[in-house]
Design a protein around this motif. Structure first.
Motif, short mmCIF file in Angstrom:
data_model
loop_
_atom_site.label_atom_id
_atom_site.label_comp_id
_atom_site.label_asym_id
_atom_site.label_seq_id
_atom_site.Cartn_x
_atom_site.Cartn_y
_atom_site.Cartn_z
N ILE A 168 0.83 -1.20 0.00
CA ILE A 168 0.00 0.00 0.00
C ILE A 168 0.87 1.26 0.00
O ILE A 168 0.54 2.26 -0.64
CB ILE A 168 -0.94 -0.01 1.22
N ALA A 169 2.02 1.20 0.68
CA ALA A 169 2.88 2.38 0.77
C ALA A 169 3.81 2.54 -0.41
O ALA A 169 4.43 3.58 -0.58
CB ALA A 169 3.71 2.32 2.06
N SER A 170 3.92 1.50 -1.24
CA SER A 170 4.86 1.59 -2.36
C SER A 170 4.38 2.62 -3.38
O SER A 170 3.20 2.82 -3.58
CB SER A 170 5.00 0.23 -3.04
N GLY A 171 5.32 3.27 -4.00
CA GLY A 171 4.99 4.28 -5.00
C GLY A 171 4.76 5.66 -4.43
O GLY A 171 4.55 6.60 -5.19
N LEU A 172 4.81 5.80 -3.08
CA LEU A 172 4.57 7.11 -2.48
C LEU A 172 5.86 7.92 -2.42
O LEU A 172 6.32 8.36 -1.37
CB LEU A 172 3.98 6.95 -1.07
N ARG A 173 6.46 8.07 -3.57
CA ARG A 173 7.69 8.85 -3.68
C ARG A 173 7.85 9.28 -5.14
O ARG A 173 7.14 8.82 -6.00
CB ARG A 173 8.90 8.03 -3.23
N GLY A 174 8.80 10.15 -5.38
CA GLY A 174 9.05 10.57 -6.75
C GLY A 174 8.65 12.02 -6.97
O GLY A 174 7.83 12.58 -6.24
N ARG A 175 9.22 12.58 -8.01
CA ARG A 175 9.02 14.02 -8.28
C ARG A 175 7.62 14.32 -8.79
O ARG A 175 7.19 15.45 -8.76
CB ARG A 175 10.06 14.51 -9.27
N HIS A 176 6.88 13.33 -9.25
CA HIS A 176 5.53 13.56 -9.77
C HIS A 176 4.46 13.02 -8.81
O HIS A 176 3.35 12.73 -9.24
CB HIS A 176 5.38 12.90 -11.14
N LEU A 177 4.81 12.86 -7.53
CA LEU A 177 3.88 12.25 -6.58
C LEU A 177 2.57 13.02 -6.48
O LEU A 177 1.50 12.42 -6.49
CB LEU A 177 4.54 12.15 -5.20
N THR A 178 2.66 14.35 -6.40
CA THR A 178 1.43 15.14 -6.27
C THR A 178 0.52 14.95 -7.47
O THR A 178 -0.69 14.73 -7.32
CB THR A 178 1.77 16.64 -6.11
N ARG A 179 1.11 15.01 -8.67
CA ARG A 179 0.31 14.81 -9.87
C ARG A 179 -0.32 13.42 -9.89
O ARG A 179 -1.49 13.27 -10.24
CB ARG A 179 1.18 15.02 -11.11
N ARG A 180 0.44 12.42 -9.50
CA ARG A 180 -0.07 11.05 -9.52
C ARG A 180 -1.22 10.87 -8.53
O ARG A 180 -2.21 10.20 -8.83
CB ARG A 180 1.05 10.07 -9.22
N LEU A 181 -1.10 11.48 -7.36
CA LEU A 181 -2.18 11.39 -6.37
C LEU A 181 -3.45 12.08 -6.87
O LEU A 181 -4.56 11.56 -6.70
CB LEU A 181 -1.73 12.00 -5.04
N VAL A 182 -3.26 13.25 -7.50
CA VAL A 182 -4.41 13.96 -8.07
C VAL A 182 -5.07 13.10 -9.15
O VAL A 182 -6.30 12.97 -9.20
CB VAL A 182 -3.99 15.32 -8.63
N GLN A 183 -4.26 12.50 -10.02
CA GLN A 183 -4.81 11.65 -11.07
C GLN A 183 -5.54 10.45 -10.50
O GLN A 183 -6.61 10.06 -10.98
CB GLN A 183 -3.69 11.15 -12.00
N LEU A 184 -4.95 9.84 -9.47
CA LEU A 184 -5.58 8.66 -8.87
C LEU A 184 -6.97 8.99 -8.36
O LEU A 184 -7.95 8.32 -8.73
CB LEU A 184 -4.71 8.16 -7.71
N TYR A 185 -7.09 10.02 -7.53
CA TYR A 185 -8.38 10.29 -6.90
C TYR A 185 -9.36 10.97 -7.85
O TYR A 185 -10.57 10.77 -7.73
CB TYR A 185 -8.16 11.10 -5.61
N ALA A 186 -8.84 11.75 -8.80
CA ALA A 186 -9.73 12.29 -9.83
C ALA A 186 -10.28 11.15 -10.69
O ALA A 186 -11.47 11.12 -11.02
CB ALA A 186 -8.98 13.29 -10.71
N GLY A 187 -9.40 10.21 -11.05
CA GLY A 187 -9.83 9.08 -11.87
C GLY A 187 -10.86 8.21 -11.16
O GLY A 187 -11.89 7.84 -11.74
N LEU A 188 -10.62 7.89 -9.90
CA LEU A 188 -11.56 7.05 -9.16
C LEU A 188 -12.90 7.76 -8.95
O LEU A 188 -13.97 7.15 -9.05
CB LEU A 188 -10.96 6.66 -7.81
N THR A 189 -12.84 9.07 -8.68
CA THR A 189 -14.08 9.84 -8.51
C THR A 189 -14.88 9.87 -9.81
O THR A 189 -16.10 9.63 -9.81
CB THR A 189 -13.76 11.27 -8.05
N LEU A 190 -14.19 10.14 -10.92
CA LEU A 190 -14.88 10.18 -12.21
C LEU A 190 -15.39 8.81 -12.61
O LEU A 190 -16.42 8.70 -13.30
CB LEU A 190 -13.95 10.74 -13.28
N TYR A 191 -14.71 7.76 -12.20
CA TYR A 191 -15.19 6.41 -12.48
C TYR A 191 -16.54 6.19 -11.80
O TYR A 191 -17.48 5.65 -12.39
CB TYR A 191 -14.17 5.37 -11.98
#
Length: 255
Positions: free
Chosen positions: A3-26
């Motif tokens: 669950i904690a993997s992937g919570l790093r990197g220079r694009h983390l904020t963008r990825r989190l926004v995409q994740l929750y925007a995508g799930l909400t729109l789904y």
């Protein structure tokens, strides 16, 4: 993947926004298909059928089914990511919220656009949350886990499971119709199209990799780094989104 993997990197904020925007729109897209009343996506048929039988909202049923499917990951040794757990809750909440705001309509002139919008929005949402790379949804992880255990093709496992889901949901009172057929035919190409648009650039070993180039879903690009550039400047290469064989992401794109 944990669950904690992937919570790093220079694009983390963008990825989190995409994740929750995508799930909400789904969740929004699934609710629009419900209001279109011309047929739901395969798991939506099951959710609606169970909602009819239990008296629960379809969003709550989606959450319960997602949690049960996630428990099935234990014997097949699948590991959830942040996106997996978030998928269980966010989609169901977004569905119920949208259904509370969008009224029912008996007019076909309203229901057809709702169906089309729901299908297209579902493809966009799928591209968003897959490109975020936080792990598959519970249902897609189940399919790839069964593929790994049985040795059968992803396409066969997905087809058999979704036929069983649709048949069960239909017998329980879920809606099957032209929307179900159009969804099955179009969601793969739509998800692939949007996945390419929302792919997050990666930076590996000091080499910038822009994940925006076209690539067939059946033959994903290599997992290794790009070839060195000919000049002496910074080495930059374009490659397709990393959708490896046997992954839940490929399972979605190969519908």
């Amino acid at each position: 993947m944990s669950i904690a993997s992937g919570l790093r990197g220079r694009h983390l904020t963008r990825r989190l926004v995409q994740l929750y925007a995508g799930l909400t729109l789904y969740g929004v897209s699934s609710a629009l298909l419900v209001r279109g009343a011309l047929g739901l996506e395969p798991w939506g048929v099951l959710h609606q059928g169970l909602a009819e039988r239990t008296g629960l909202t379809i969003g709550v049923v989606s959450i319960v089914v997602g949690a049960v499917v996630l428990l099935l990951w234990i014997p097949i040794r699948q590991r959830p990511g942040l996106g997996t757990v978030s998928n269980v809750f966010v989609i169901g909440l977004a569905m119920d919220g949208t259904l509370a705001l969008v009224p029912e309509s008996g007019a076909l002139v309203v229901r057809v656009p709702l169906m089309v919008l729901g299908i297209v929005l579902n493809g966009l949402a799928t591209g968003l949350y897959i490109a975020a790379r936080f792990g598959p949804g519970p249902r897609d992880g189940l399919m790839t886990g069964l593929h790994r255990l049985t040795g059968r093709s992803i396409r066969l496992v997905r087809t058999l499971l979704e036929v069983a889901v649709v048949a069960t949901g239909f017998l329980l009172g879920g809606s099957v119709g032209i929307g179900t057929v159009l969804y099955a035919l179009s969601i793969g190409p739509l998800a692939q199209f949007f996945l390419r648009r929302f792919a997050v650039p990666e930076r590996e070993g000091g080499i910038t990799v822009a994940s925006s180039g076209p690539a067939p879903a059946e033959n994903p690009g290599p997992a290794g780094g790009p070839a060195p550039a000919e000049d002496a400047g910074p080495a930059t290469a374009v490659r397709p989104p990393a959708v490896a064989p046997g992954t839940p992401e490929q399972a979605i794109l190969r519908r």
